[in-house]
Motif scaffolding. Structure first.
Motif, PDB file in Angstrom:
ATOM      1  N   SER A 150      -1.299  -3.507  14.904  1.00 22.79           N
ATOM      2  CA  SER A 150      -2.206  -4.705  14.553  1.00 22.79           C
ATOM      3  C   SER A 150      -1.971  -5.838  15.719  1.00 22.79           C
ATOM      4  CB  SER A 150      -1.968  -5.079  13.082  1.00 22.79           C
ATOM      5  OG  SER A 150      -1.785  -4.086  12.296  1.00 22.79           O
TER       6      SER A 150
ATOM      7  N   ALA B 253     -10.163  -1.286  17.843  1.00 19.35           N
ATOM      8  CA  ALA B 253      -9.872  -0.648  16.539  1.00 19.35           C
ATOM      9  C   ALA B 253     -10.581   0.708  16.450  1.00 19.35           C
ATOM     10  CB  ALA B 253     -10.453  -1.788  15.394  1.00 19.35           C
TER      11      ALA B 253
ATOM     12  N   ILE C 289      -5.852  -3.623  11.133  1.00 21.01           N
ATOM     13  CA  ILE C 289      -5.460  -2.566  10.920  1.00 21.01           C
ATOM     14  C   ILE C 289      -6.305  -1.427  11.165  1.00 21.01           C
ATOM     15  CG2 ILE C 289      -4.330  -0.952   9.124  1.00 21.01           C
ATOM     16  CD1 ILE C 289      -3.849  -3.359   7.265  1.00 21.01           C
ATOM     17  N   PRO C 290      -6.147  -0.336  11.951  1.00 20.23           N
ATOM     18  CA  PRO C 290      -7.021   0.602  12.509  1.00 20.23           C
ATOM     19  C   PRO C 290      -7.693   1.217  11.391  1.00 20.23           C
ATOM     20  CG  PRO C 290      -4.964   0.957  13.675  1.00 20.23           C
ATOM     21  CD  PRO C 290      -4.789  -0.116  12.743  1.00 20.23           C
TER      22      PRO C 290
ATOM     23  N   ILE D  34       2.302   9.023   7.678  1.00 18.95           N
ATOM     24  CA  ILE D  34       1.440   8.902   6.551  1.00 18.95           C
ATOM     25  C   ILE D  34       1.684  10.252   5.558  1.00 18.95           C
ATOM     26  CG2 ILE D  34      -0.522   8.385   5.199  1.00 18.95           C
ATOM     27  CD1 ILE D  34      -1.503   7.023   7.749  1.00 18.95           C
TER      28      ILE D  34
ATOM     29  N   LEU E 278       0.843  -1.026  -0.117  1.00 19.44           N
ATOM     30  CA  LEU E 278       0.130  -0.060   0.045  1.00 19.44           C
ATOM     31  C   LEU E 278       0.788   1.213  -0.034  1.00 19.44           C
ATOM     32  CD1 LEU E 278      -3.010   0.995   0.283  1.00 19.44           C
ATOM     33  CD2 LEU E 278      -2.438   1.000   2.584  1.00 19.44           C
TER      34      LEU E 278
ATOM     35  N   LEU F 295      -8.393  15.408   9.313  1.00 14.77           N
ATOM     36  CA  LEU F 295      -7.015  14.903   9.189  1.00 14.77           C
ATOM     37  C   LEU F 295      -6.404  15.387   7.931  1.00 14.77           C
ATOM     38  CD1 LEU F 295      -7.440  11.470  10.774  1.00 14.77           C
ATOM     39  CD2 LEU F 295      -6.270  13.334  11.959  1.00 14.77           C
TER      40      LEU F 295
ATOM     41  N   ILE G 108      -9.122   3.835  10.703  1.00 14.87           N
ATOM     42  CA  ILE G 108      -9.089   5.093  10.142  1.00 14.87           C
ATOM     43  C   ILE G 108      -7.510   5.089   9.360  1.00 14.87           C
ATOM     44  CG2 ILE G 108      -8.068   6.205  12.011  1.00 14.87           C
ATOM     45  CD1 ILE G 108     -10.674   8.261  11.297  1.00 14.87           C
ATOM     46  N   LEU G 109      -6.731   4.584  10.070  1.00 12.93           N
ATOM     47  CA  LEU G 109      -5.386   4.775   9.592  1.00 12.93           C
ATOM     48  C   LEU G 109      -5.276   4.274   8.119  1.00 12.93           C
ATOM     49  CD1 LEU G 109      -3.140   3.866  12.665  1.00 12.93           C
ATOM     50  CD2 LEU G 109      -3.672   6.273  11.692  1.00 12.93           C
ATOM     51  N   LEU G 110      -6.107   2.976   8.020  1.00 20.81           N
ATOM     52  CA  LEU G 110      -6.055   2.392   6.742  1.00 20.81           C
ATOM     53  C   LEU G 110      -6.692   3.397   5.646  1.00 20.81           C
ATOM     54  CD1 LEU G 110      -5.768  -0.113   4.988  1.00 20.81           C
ATOM     55  CD2 LEU G 110      -7.793  -1.087   5.905  1.00 20.81           C
TER      56      LEU G 110
ATOM     57  N   LEU H 272     -14.103  12.954   9.980  1.00 21.44           N
ATOM     58  CA  LEU H 272     -12.815  12.681  10.572  1.00 21.44           C
ATOM     59  C   LEU H 272     -11.759  12.890   9.612  1.00 21.44           C
ATOM     60  CD1 LEU H 272     -13.281  10.149  13.214  1.00 21.44           C
ATOM     61  CD2 LEU H 272     -13.591  12.493  13.527  1.00 21.44           C
TER      62      LEU H 272
ATOM     63  N   ILE I  84      -6.823   6.612   5.720  1.00 19.72           N
ATOM     64  CA  ILE I  84      -6.124   7.725   5.503  1.00 19.72           C
ATOM     65  C   ILE I  84      -5.037   7.208   4.462  1.00 19.72           C
ATOM     66  CG2 ILE I  84      -4.232   9.242   6.340  1.00 19.72           C
ATOM     67  CD1 ILE I  84      -5.397   9.146   8.855  1.00 19.72           C
ATOM     68  N   ALA I  85      -4.313   6.004   4.608  1.00 23.72           N
ATOM     69  CA  ALA I  85      -3.395   5.424   3.536  1.00 23.72           C
ATOM     70  C   ALA I  85      -3.880   5.365   2.397  1.00 23.72           C
ATOM     71  CB  ALA I  85      -2.805   4.159   4.144  1.00 23.72           C
ATOM     72  N   LEU I  86      -5.119   4.716   2.236  1.00 23.36           N
ATOM     73  CA  LEU I  86      -5.906   4.661   0.872  1.00 23.36           C
ATOM     74  C   LEU I  86      -6.276   5.886   0.145  1.00 23.36           C
ATOM     75  CD1 LEU I  86      -8.374   1.795   1.902  1.00 23.36           C
ATOM     76  CD2 LEU I  86      -6.595   1.513   0.340  1.00 23.36           C
TER      77      LEU I  86
ATOM     78  N   PHE J  26     -13.904  15.576  17.061  1.00 19.54           N
ATOM     79  CA  PHE J  26     -12.897  16.879  17.210  1.00 19.54           C
ATOM     80  C   PHE J  26     -14.093  17.909  17.467  1.00 19.54           C
ATOM     81  CE2 PHE J  26     -14.039  16.651  12.553  1.00 19.54           C
ATOM     82  CZ  PHE J  26     -14.526  17.932  12.155  1.00 19.54           C
TER      83      PHE J  26
END
Lengths: 313, 530, 308
Positions: free
Chosen positions: A290, A248, C149-150, A274, A26, C245, C152-154, C241, C156-158, A145
């Motif tokens: 994970s 999660a 994989i959390p 990221i 990815l 970010l 929201i992080l996934l 969200l 963002i990466a996508l 937020f």
């Protein structure tokens, strides 16, 4: 039983492998170039090319992957492309705030949500039930937020009771520590409260129809005591499970909460990494997240088998 | 409203929260200056990267041979005495006494020579200086010479360059590290020491006062003069969220905010505890960068069409809002500097969309798709991109706005491919005024094409000739004439970028602070905290 | 929580009347479902007729940035000289009312599309996994990995991978939701396939696709519907969200989420930028959630335990 535990533990390996390969691919397929960011806005294209070569980013992707796996095999999570610090150190620095925030949030959510759920179940079908559940869901209906800013505005700016932002480690004393995580954990617990309140209500409703509760009633015990003493004990198992699954969700909320309250935790580290394509950092953190998730769910599964003798494997 | 909320809260103030509210804060024996910087410090080597945050870090821990004062005159800093030979070809520099590295070793001429050479491999002005330099030689521990091939007017201006890459002096062993690799440790000779163990990347950087630093006797003035540190430590606390930062400042949890969001300025002004001022008189210049390699902006008329389409006022309102904080300024080399020129500015000053359409037609444009890259995570550029999208549509262009994060943009802008194949037509950025005041330092106007120009690759041999002439010229009047000719060429032919305005970033600090220096770069010496 | 079926049988006179009575009875027993469905329908209408209700949401005019809502003046708050638009204007001088109305489109689209996409993929994978051993072993490892994989992080990466667009936001939010749906469907399939009537069908030689379609698929319907509502609600929040970010819907296109993310900076000085989209978004998520709760109680109180 032991065979089951072993089987579950072994099953972690393919899951982590999937995570590792997936995350690596990815990231490396994603456009964006850490070398360009490192060089800064005024660097020439040729300079950027040189930096890329120094970082090994010009190598074919399978070579980079093999190198990463080789490092991992030696227990080395790599070095941040940007700060040149070992990723283990970066993670170590940020473990405490995130951990403290998560624990405080889980405790807070249980303290708020379980009584709400029990109460709603006790008055099931009435207006009180509906109003309670709407209240529980309402927190979930506003992005976290916004809740954070409102809390900050009221309790830090207007009332000046608590600090607006930042994190004080436990080593600075318990009171400053507690003050620094009160607002973030309230904001974050809104995510969890609806979830746990719902599950508590459903579990208690189910238990309420069982015979021994009626017996307890017949013995003359008043309802709230019956609920707390008998019903909740039986509803505990699904609640534990949902906390495992909800980890999660919690981590997702942590990312945002940490940004709002400027808490130097793992969530912010990841988002930052990221956005800047700091590959070693992202890869390592997602593996760690994970791993934690898998481990907690393993514990929850095992707890399930221990608590509930009806379940056999 | 406020008081009602307060009294309601007081009524509710029972139990834990109230108890905690009156808990004593940690005793503050040492004076700590808490700064919210404009970005997170990611790299520690200010020669390796041009990032401003690393430059600012450089000023904390390193020192420079020369430095500019608040009137932009170059003054000696580490250098005690210097002289130039009559023919202007040999410069001799002698270091002042008492200079020492943070590890205790004295600063030597050999360290400085190595540092200049490393910087000369990376920085644009540095490369130019090295190109004109025949030899850099160590005379003794405290003295070295710089010998030129031919007269060069910018020797001191280069060594005293205030912004990225600033020629910071490093230990010889570090200065000999490859210029494309980071130095392994931070050992400077500046007024602060970097506390590596306390560094939390992405969150906090800690600097301790360098007790052994010997400041110059003159009063501090921008980067020049005595760097007297008046606190025990400086902490940079990076807070990415502007709303949170404002609350932290209002609440007194931090002392200084380097780049308050301009829309928060009115709110901060109302607050009695906070002071606001513009400390950088040169401000920031916006760049709308067309891609000179591809249609339609490979045609001069299409680029000139942009000049007639852009109304700086619209951009500045969208980015800054408050008219006190911006200035309509068409000059390429910044208004309010010796290099400000008015040659050729009419095209940018005039807003004439019909003329822009006619120019586009002249360039052969006929409704082809234009790709505009929009960085969503940088508010200023995000807003400027939205304004440009509207402007280009107004003059009849078919704009495809491609939203992306800044990381993606920085790699995509390096693509020389056709826009349809993954390249681009237009993007925005901005530059600190101090970096664009001279034709040498301003990399945006470089006309070196695909070989040496900055992304967007303007190609114009005459521009390069004029830049070289400027560099050789020592006479200010003749320099000015070259500037005028150059700017005329830029507006009428090249249009390397469209300047969408000049704005001034205020700095906000708590009233407890005094002695914040006027400068294009924020410095944290001279600041007192009561 | 009694079942609703057959509630209308006490009204024998006329089919129409009986139907009306059924609806009335359903409404009496499930006020939350009715109220929620009505509010959501109203929002859908707002989205559908946005062009008739408001002007261009993308037109910007920096000259009139951050003007207060004229609605406030109707109630006598601020001076009449400076207001602009019903809901005021944002930091680029765009009309907040127009953006809120058009924002309904994007937010509803994201919610519904994510729900549809994740349940469809989840259903197919889950059905197969529940029935085909080999596929199960592989698919579930992949799903476990994705789930670890959390989300929201996934996401963002996508988003970083695909770039910023509404379509990509939908994909980025859907992918992390799929494993949860798969697990749910698989659990239902595993239970159902042990049922005597399914075993009977298998032993009488019925082919696999037919068994899946005839016997198993209908049983997944109720829990899936409920799951879909929760996914829909969560998707709208996650979209906000992601914008917060800096990895969400492109800033030019209005969604309630990115309007809120933009407005947060101005929350203490110009609250209207956050307030109006915020109220809409909160109402939508609240009622979608309540709809889910209502559906769950109505369709099958037992499935509650398997939820999320």
């Amino acid at each position: 039983m032991y065979a089951y535990v072993m089987r579950r533990v072994v099953a972690i390996i393919p899951v982590m492998a999937v995570v590792g390969i997936f995350v690596f691919l990815l990231l490396h397929l994603t456009p964006g170039d850490p070398a360009a960011i490192i060089a800064g806005d005024y660097a020439s294209p040729a300079d950027i090319e040189k930096i890329r070569a120094r970082l090994g980013l010009d190598q074919p992707i399978h070579v980079q992957f093999a190198r990463w796996v080789g490092q991992l095999a030696h227990g080395d999570l790599g070095v941040s492309i940007f700060s040149n610090l070992p990723v283990t150190k970066l993670i170590g620095q940020r473990l405490e705030p995130t951990f403290a925030l998560c624990v405080a949030t889980i405790i807070l959510s249980i303290v708020i949500a379980v009584p709400l759920g029990v109460f709603a179940a006790w008055r099931a079908g009435t207006f009180v039930d509906r109003a309670t559940m709407v209240f529980a869901v309402l927190g979930f209906s506003v992005p976290i937020f916004v809740i954070g800013y409102i809390l900050m505005y009221v309790f830090a700016i207007e009332l000046r009771w608590l600090p607006a932002q930042g994190y004080k480690p436990l080593a600075d004393g318990f009171v400053p520590f507690l003050r620094s995580i009160i607002l973030p954990s309230i904001a974050l617990s809104t995510l969890y409260t609806a979830l746990i309140a719902r599950i508590s209500r459903a579990s208690v409703l189910e238990v309420l129809t069982e015979d021994y509760i009626r017996t307890a009633h017949a013995k003359g015990l008043s309802s709230p005591i019956v609920l707390m003493r008998h019903a909740l004990r039986n509803a505990a198992v699904p609640i534990v499970t949902i906390i495992g699954i909800g980890i999660a969700l919690l981590i997702g909320g942590v990312v945002v909460t940490e940004s709002v309250f400027n808490i130097p935790g793992l969530g912010r580290l990841t988002v930052d990494a990221i956005l800047h394509r700091d590959y070693p950092v992202i890869q390592a953190i997602i593996l760690v997240f994970s791993g934690v998730y898998v481990f907690i769910n393993l514990l929850a599964d095992l707890a399930y088998t221990l608590f509930d003798p009806r379940i056999r494997y | 409203m406020k008081s009602r909320l307060r009294s309601a809260a007081v009524a509710l103030a029972l139990g834990a929260a109230a108890g905690l509210a009156f808990a004593p804060g940690a005793a503050q024996a040492e004076k700590v200056l808490r700064i919210v910087p404009h970005a997170d410090l990611k790299n520690l080597d200010p020669i390796w990267t041009t990032a401003y945050i690393t430059r600012n870090h450089g000023y904390m821990v390193y020192d420079t041979l020369f430095a500019v004062d608040e009137n932009l005159n170059v003054q000696p800093q580490m250098v005690g005495e210097w002289s130039a030979s009559e023919d202007g070809l040999v410069y001799t520099f002698t270091l002042r006494d008492g200079l020492a590295w943070h590890d205790g070793d004295p600063v030597t001429a050999a360290d400085c020579v190595a540092s200049i050479k490393r910087w000369g491999k990376r920085d644009g002005m540095g490369q130019k200086l090295i190109q004109f330099t025949k030899e850099l030689a160590v005379v003794d521990d405290g003295t070295f010479t710089l010998t030129l091939n031919e007269p060069y007017g910018l020797v001191l201006a280069s060594l005293g360059k205030i912004s990225s890459n600033t020629p910071f002096m490093m230990k010889k062993e570090h200065a000999e590290v490859d210029a494309f690799e980071q130095v392994p440790e931070v050992v400077g000779s500046g007024p602060f020491k970097f506390a590596k163990d306390l560094w939390v990347p992405g969150s906090k950087v800690v600097y301790l006062k360098n007790e052994d630093y010997v400041p110059r006797a003159e009063p501090a003035s921008a980067a020049a003069g005595g760097k007297v540190v008046k606190v025990d430590r400086v902490e940079w606390i990076y807070i990415p969220d502007p709303a949170t930062t404002m609350n932290a400042l209002v609440n007194g949890e931090v002392d200084l905010w380097e780049t308050p969001a301009v829309d928060m300025v009115p709110l901060l002004q109302q607050n009695e505890g906070v002071e606001l001022a513009v400390i950088d008189p040169l401000g920031t210049q916006g760049w709308l960068r067309p891609n000179h390699l591809h249609f339609p902006f490979n045609h001069p008329s299409a680029r000139r069409a942009l000049l007639y389409a852009v109304n700086q006022e619209d951009y500045l309102r969208a980015i800054v809002g408050d008219p006190k904080l911006y200035r309509v300024c068409p000059a390429y080399f910044i208004c309010g500097t010796p290099n400000e020129s008015s040659v050729g500015v009419e095209a940018l000053e005039t807003v004439d969309h019909d003329k822009a359409r006619a120019l586009l037609k002249e360039a052969g444009y006929n409704g082809e798709k234009i790709i505009l890259m929009q960085p969503t995570d940088i508010p200023v550029l995000n807003n400027a991109s939205l304004v440009t999208a509207q402007v280009l549509r107004d003059i009849g262009m078919d704009v495809e706005v491609q939203a992306m994060d800044w990381s993606t943009l920085t790699s995509r802008r390096a693509e020389q491919k056709a826009p349809a194949d993954g390249g681009w037509n237009v993007f925005h950025t901005y530059s600190t005024g101090a970096d664009v005041t001279s034709p040498i330092a301003n990399i945006g106007i470089s006309g070196g094409g695909v070989e040496s120009a900055w992304f967007g690759w303007p190609t114009d041999a005459r521009t390069e000739e004029l830049r070289d002439m400027y560099a050789r010229e020592a006479d200010p009047a003749k320099q000015k004439a070259i500037i005028d000719e150059l700017q005329g060429r830029l507006f009428e032919e090249v249009v390397p970028y469209v300047n969408y305005g000049q704005w001034f970033q205020p700095v906000a600090w708590r009233k407890e602070l005094s002695g914040v220096l006027v400068s294009p770069v924020p410095f944290f010496w001279n600041i007192e905290k009561n | 929580m009694a079942a609703v079926a057959g509630a209308g049988s006490v009204y024998p006179s006329g089919v129409v009347q009986a139907r009306a009575a059924k609806v009335a009875e359903f409404a009496r027993r499930n006020p939350t479902v009715i109220v929620s469905a009505s509010v959501l329908l109203l929002m859908a209408l707002m989205a559908g007729f946005a062009h008739h209700l408001a002007s261009d949401p993308m037109a910007l005019d920096p000259a009139v940035r951050l003007k207060p809502p004229c609605m406030m003046e109707t109630f006598g708050f601020e001076s009449r000289t400076s207001c602009r638009g019903w809901f005021g204007t944002d930091h680029l001088g765009r009309d907040v009312y127009a953006r809120t109305v058009f924002g309904a489109r994007i937010s509803l689209t994201v919610g519904l599309a994510v729900a549809a996409l994740s349940t469809t993929f989840g259903l197919v994978i889950g059905l197969l996994a529940g029935y085909v051993r080999l596929f199960d072993a592989i698919a579930m490892r992949v799903m476990d990995g994705l789930m670890a994989i959390p989300s929201i992080l996934l996401a963002i990466a996508l988003m970083a991978l695909f770039g910023s667009s509404v379509q990509n936001v939908i994909i980025a939010i859907s992918v992390p939701e799929i494993p949860r749906v798969v697990r749910l469907v698989r659990a239902v399939v595993l239970t159902i396939r042990e049922m005597p009537y399914v075993e009977a069908a298998v032993s009488s030689g019925t082919r696999l696709p037919r068994i899946l379609l005839r016997h198993i698929l209908p049983n997944t319907f109720a829990p899936l519907m409920v799951q879909a509502t929760y996914v829909c609600a969560a998707a709208v929040i996650v979209e906000a969200l992601l914008s917060f970010l800096g990895a969400g819907t492109p800033p030019e296109i209005p969604s309630w989420g990115n309007m809120m993310a933009e407005g947060r900076v101005y929350f203490q000085i110009k609250p209207w930028m956050l307030l109006f989209p915020g109220i809409c978004l909160a109402l939508m998520v609240l009622f979608v959630n309540l709809l889910g709760d209502g559906l769950r109680d109505t369709l099958d109180p037992r499935i509650a335990r398997r939820m999320r």
